[in-house]
Enzyme design. Structure first.
Site, PDB file in Angstrom:
ATOM      1  N   CYS A  11       0.928  -0.956   0.354  1.00 28.33           N
ATOM      2  CA  CYS A  11      -0.099  -0.332  -0.321  1.00 28.33           C
ATOM      3  C   CYS A  11       1.246   1.197   0.334  1.00 28.33           C
ATOM      4  CB  CYS A  11      -1.274  -0.221   1.270  1.00 28.33           C
ATOM      5  SG  CYS A  11      -0.178   0.059   2.246  1.00 28.33           S
ATOM      6  N   ASN A  14       2.240   1.236   4.399  1.00 26.80           N
ATOM      7  CA  ASN A  14       2.573   0.269   5.067  1.00 26.80           C
ATOM      8  C   ASN A  14       2.562   0.396   6.857  1.00 26.80           C
ATOM      9  OD1 ASN A  14       5.600  -1.410   5.848  1.00 26.80           O
ATOM     10  ND2 ASN A  14       3.234  -2.199   4.835  1.00 26.80           N
ATOM     11  N   ARG A  17      -3.384  -0.804   5.833  1.00 26.01           N
ATOM     12  CA  ARG A  17      -3.642  -1.776   4.500  1.00 26.01           C
ATOM     13  C   ARG A  17      -2.744  -2.992   4.780  1.00 26.01           C
ATOM     14  NH1 ARG A  17      -5.079   1.797  -0.101  1.00 26.01           N
ATOM     15  NH2 ARG A  17      -2.966   3.136   0.628  1.00 26.01           N
ATOM     16  N   SER A  18      -1.542  -2.624   3.782  1.00 26.37           N
ATOM     17  CA  SER A  18      -0.871  -3.846   3.706  1.00 26.37           C
ATOM     18  C   SER A  18      -0.515  -4.548   4.630  1.00 26.37           C
ATOM     19  CB  SER A  18      -0.081  -3.731   2.669  1.00 26.37           C
ATOM     20  OG  SER A  18       1.085  -2.614   3.468  1.00 26.37           O
ATOM     21  N   ASP A 127      -8.119   3.539   0.698  1.00 20.37           N
ATOM     22  CA  ASP A 127      -6.853   3.869   1.741  1.00 20.37           C
ATOM     23  C   ASP A 127      -8.156   4.710   3.446  1.00 20.37           C
ATOM     24  OD1 ASP A 127      -5.147   5.505   3.418  1.00 20.37           O
ATOM     25  OD2 ASP A 127      -4.182   6.832   1.684  1.00 20.37           O
TER      26      ASP A 127
HETATM   27  P1  4NP Z   1      -1.455   2.950   4.017  1.00 18.01           P
HETATM   28  O1  4NP Z   1      -2.392   4.194   4.918  1.00 18.01           O
HETATM   29  O2  4NP Z   1      -0.851   2.814   2.177  1.00 18.01           O
HETATM   30  O3  4NP Z   1      -2.871   2.136   4.015  1.00 18.01           O
HETATM   31  O4  4NP Z   1      -1.418   2.551   4.897  1.00 18.01           O
HETATM   32  C1  4NP Z   1      -1.409   5.381   4.624  1.00 18.01           C
HETATM   33  C2  4NP Z   1      -0.716   5.692   5.705  1.00 18.01           C
HETATM   34  C3  4NP Z   1      -0.246   6.733   5.990  1.00 18.01           C
HETATM   35  C4  4NP Z   1      -0.348   8.036   4.397  1.00 18.01           C
HETATM   36  C5  4NP Z   1      -1.328   7.986   3.843  1.00 18.01           C
HETATM   37  C6  4NP Z   1      -2.261   6.356   3.326  1.00 18.01           C
HETATM   38  N1  4NP Z   1       1.039   9.211   4.375  1.00 18.01           N
HETATM   39  O5  4NP Z   1      -0.047  10.230   3.963  1.00 18.01           O
HETATM   40  O6  4NP Z   1       1.609   9.022   5.736  1.00 18.01           O
END
Ligand code: 4NP
Length: 157
Positions: A11, A14, A17-18, A127
């Site tokens: 994702c 990380n 989701r992942s 997300d």
């Molecule tokens: P993930 O979620 O891709 O599911 O881990 C996110 C985590 C952090 C951010 C965006 C999405 N960020 O912009 O920091």
């Protein structure tokens, strides 16, 4: 089925989701007594959260469903495209980024998580980072659906 299959969930960060997908998939693999048949990991497309535990909201919702996320965030590396058989992204943006990065001739098959959904209709695992409890719960229910079907597909192959 090949001796060991290498599965990497991807994702953006990380931390939501992942690592949740990795934990749910590993738990299903263990329930079916197949832990020796899989190497399971997750990684992010960026390194903003490198070394961090999963987001506390994701861990809280995970524990409500009996899952414990121990993974620490790491960015994807070029070697992942030759080490893993399947690299599974959570949304279209993830897939596009993976396709751009993938070295020509490397073995990994890049697949979209939502393509494995059987009970939900969604074109992505969205997300949850800027969302609330309902978005985190939705991620878990999409991932449980897709992981079960992914595991069926990999063990039938
Ligand atoms: P993930 O979620 O891709 O599911 O881990 C996110 C985590 C952090 C951010 C965006 C999405 N960020 O912009 O920091």
């Amino acid at each position: 089925m090949p001796k060991q299959q290498y599965i990497l969930f991807i994702c953006l960060g990380n931390i939501c989701r992942s690592p949740m997908a990795e934990t749910i998939f590993a738990s299903m693999v263990e329930e079916r007594g197949l832990s020796d048949s899989f190497v399971i990991d997750s990684a992010g497309l960026h390194d903003y959260h490198e070394g961090d535990m999963a987001d506390p909201r994701m861990r809280r919702h995970a524990s409500m469903h009996g899952y414990y996320i121990t993974h620490r965030s790491r960015p994807i590396e070029m070697q992942d495209f030759s080490r893993f058989d399947y690299i599974i992204g959570m949304d279209r943006q993830n897939i596009r980024a993976l396709q751009m990065m993938q070295p020509a001739g490397s073995k990994a098959q890049v697949l979209e998580m939502a393509s494995f959904l059987r009970h939900h209709q969604s074109d992505s695992v969205p997300d949850p980072y800027y969302g609330g409890d309902a978005q985190f719960e939705h991620v878990i229910s999409l991932l449980e659906d897709a992981c079960a079907s992914l595991l069926d597909w990999l063990t039938e192959a």
